[in-house]
Design a protein around this motif. Structure first.
Motif, PDB file in Angstrom:
ATOM      1  N   ASP A 166      55.893  35.140  81.959  1.00 49.70           N
ATOM      2  CA  ASP A 166      56.587  35.069  83.254  1.00 49.70           C
ATOM      3  C   ASP A 166      58.051  35.476  83.085  1.00 49.70           C
ATOM      4  N   HIS A 167      58.658  34.943  82.030  1.00 45.73           N
ATOM      5  CA  HIS A 167      60.058  35.274  81.720  1.00 45.73           C
ATOM      6  C   HIS A 167      60.238  36.781  81.515  1.00 45.73           C
ATOM      7  N   LEU A 214      53.729  38.767  84.616  1.00 51.34           N
ATOM      8  CA  LEU A 214      52.604  38.135  85.328  1.00 51.34           C
ATOM      9  C   LEU A 214      52.403  38.830  86.663  1.00 51.34           C
ATOM     10  N   ASN A 215      51.324  39.585  86.756  1.00 50.40           N
ATOM     11  CA  ASN A 215      50.998  40.251  88.024  1.00 50.40           C
ATOM     12  C   ASN A 215      49.510  40.607  88.027  1.00 50.40           C
ATOM     13  N   GLU A 220      50.931  26.370  83.616  1.00 50.43           N
ATOM     14  CA  GLU A 220      50.531  27.744  83.287  1.00 50.43           C
ATOM     15  C   GLU A 220      49.401  28.222  84.200  1.00 50.43           C
ATOM     16  N   LEU A 228      50.917  29.145  87.448  1.00 48.57           N
ATOM     17  CA  LEU A 228      51.631  30.432  87.378  1.00 48.57           C
ATOM     18  C   LEU A 228      50.664  31.611  87.397  1.00 48.57           C
ATOM     19  N   ASN A 259      50.452  34.342  90.538  1.00 43.29           N
ATOM     20  CA  ASN A 259      50.747  35.762  90.280  1.00 43.29           C
ATOM     21  C   ASN A 259      49.499  36.643  90.212  1.00 43.29           C
TER      22      ASN A 259
END
Ligand SMILES: [Zn+2]
Length: 438
Positions: free
Chosen positions: A243-244, A248-249, A264, A267, A271
């Motif tokens: 993510d950082h 994430l997509n 997680e 997230l 995403n």
């Protein structure tokens, strides 16, 4: 005008379309690789002079299975190194064997053997990540399967890519060579993991994948050890680190996802990252049990994969479905979880969505590609038939598959391969295995 070139006649149809019940005595008309019409009980079909007919009486007709993660040519190493911890297995056995024995030639024959095995057990689409991928692509093309074939990317010298600084260039060139060659083959990139690829490599791989509108595959949080290594290096758990990095997509396919915390999973869901569950590989390498039920609840799109033949040791998705269902129940100590319907979706319609192919395959509907299998019900272990989904997941195995059709082309008819010479392929791999053994 309707002029089918293939007719699949007289079976029980599982369309895998949401809400649709099994249909009795269905007949599919296939024209130019697509499902042109579906006739159900009582509808008389007109006579078509030129069509090839598959007799599907006493079978279940269903979508071909999607193996959402594998390393097809690793059939070469089936049974070479078993019963070892992952790190020792990978670094002391598999990587050295790959470094010594992989070549265009061995990958080609290993991949062909994997294709034979997948056809024989009802898989019609595979997502593959490995090295010497031109050879894999040629093998898959010869076999007639549908595939996402991804060039392996790793930040140290790899088979076919001795200079690691060239790994992304090699991958991009592979994509460019294969992107328009066949409607059945999509190229792509496969980053080995967060511990074997640098942040920069991951970001560049994502950039290339997005530019070509292709998914990017990565082994993610497969073992606790891997998670700890990422935390030591970055101060963050793997999904938080991704993510950082802005990775994430919906283009990202995370494979394994065994060790995830709630944050997680949230997230990944938010995403729209796709996940592939490989329960047998996770069990054999004692990596752990993925939190699949929790991911399904969060609407994460989940596929099912066999992983490579060195960690499974077969490519039979029927076995994988059975294992996925039972492991999901054991992990949660709740027999309601991971029901047959959920698991069957993972191996068909959701698997197609993981690979971005949901408009083409994964269900049996008019207009979709004709990737279809029939399962022979004339076997003692498949009688009686109360619930076809339960029968497929808990009772059937790959060897019950009778016919396999990909893109309207028959690849196996009544368990006889029509596109490949199985004896030749097995003889070649036996020959290669003598070199590997010595
Ligand atoms: Zn893998």
């Amino acid at each position: 005008m309707l002029q089918p070139d293939l007719i699949i006649e007289g079976g029980m149809l599982l369309t895998m379309v949401k809400g649709e019940k099994p249909l009795q005595h269905a007949t599919l008309l296939i024209q130019q690789g697509k499902i042109a019409d579906i006739l159900i009980c009582g509808e008389e079909r007109p006579f078509f002079k030129v069509a090839q007919v598959l007799d599907a009486r006493d079978t279940i007709i269903m979508p071909g299975l999607v193996n959402a993660h594998g390393h097809t040519a690793m059939t070469l190493f089936r049974g070479l190194a078993d019963d070892l911890p992952l790190k020792q297995w990978l670094f002391e056995k598999i990587f050295p064997a790959e470094a010594t024995h992989l070549s265009e030639e061995t990958v080609y024959w290993g991949a062909l053997l994997g294709c034979l095995e997948m056809i024989a057990s009802g898989t019609t689409t595979v997502s593959d990540g490995y090295f010497y991928q031109d050879a894999t692509a040629r093998a898959v093309q010869k076999a007639g399967l549908r595939a996402l074939i991804a060039q392996g990317v790793i930040d140290f010298p790899a088979p076919g890519v001795p200079d690691a600084s060239q790994n992304l260039m090699v991958g991009k060139a592979f994509i460019e060579r294969w992107e328009d060659i066949s409607e059945l083959i999509r190229p792509g990139l496969f980053c080995h993991s967060l511990t074997t690829c640098s942040d920069r490599t991951l970001q560049e791989a994502m950039k290339i994948s997005r530019r070509f509108s292709l998914p990017l595959q990565i082994h993610l949080s497969e073992t606790e050890e891997e998670v700890e290594e990422v935390i030591r290096r970055t101060g963050k758990r793997p999904v938080l680190h991704l993510d950082h990095l802005g990775l994430l997509n919906e283009s990202l396919i995370g494979v394994h996802a065994v060790h995830l915390e709630d944050e997680e999973i949230d997230l990944l869901a938010r995403n729209k990252v796709r996940i592939v569950h490989c329960p047998e590989s996770n069990m054999k390498l004692a990596s752990g049990m993925a939190r699949v039920t929790e991911m399904v609840k969060k609407d994460i799109v989940l596929g099912l994969g066999t992983d490579g033949c060195a960690s499974n040791n077969n490519l039979d998705l029927f076995k994988e479905m059975d294992t996925a269902a039972k492991l999901g129940k054991v992990r949660t100590l709740d027999p309601v979880n991971m029901g047959a319907v959920t698991v069957l979706k993972m191996a068909t319609v959701w698997g197609a969505e993981v690979l971005g192919l949901e408009k083409e395959i994964g269900t049996i509907e008019v207009g979709k590609k004709a990737d279809i299998i029939t399962v022979d019900l004339g076997k003692p272990h498949l009688v009686p038939l109360y619930n076809p989904m339960s029968t497929i997941v808990y009772s059937a195995s790959g060897s019950d598959v009778k016919d396999v059709v990909v893109n309207g082309r028959v690849l196996m008819k009544d368990r006889t391969f029509t596109a490949l010479d199985a004896e030749e392929v097995m003889a070649k791999v036996r020959e290669i295995s003598e070199r590997i053994r010595s």
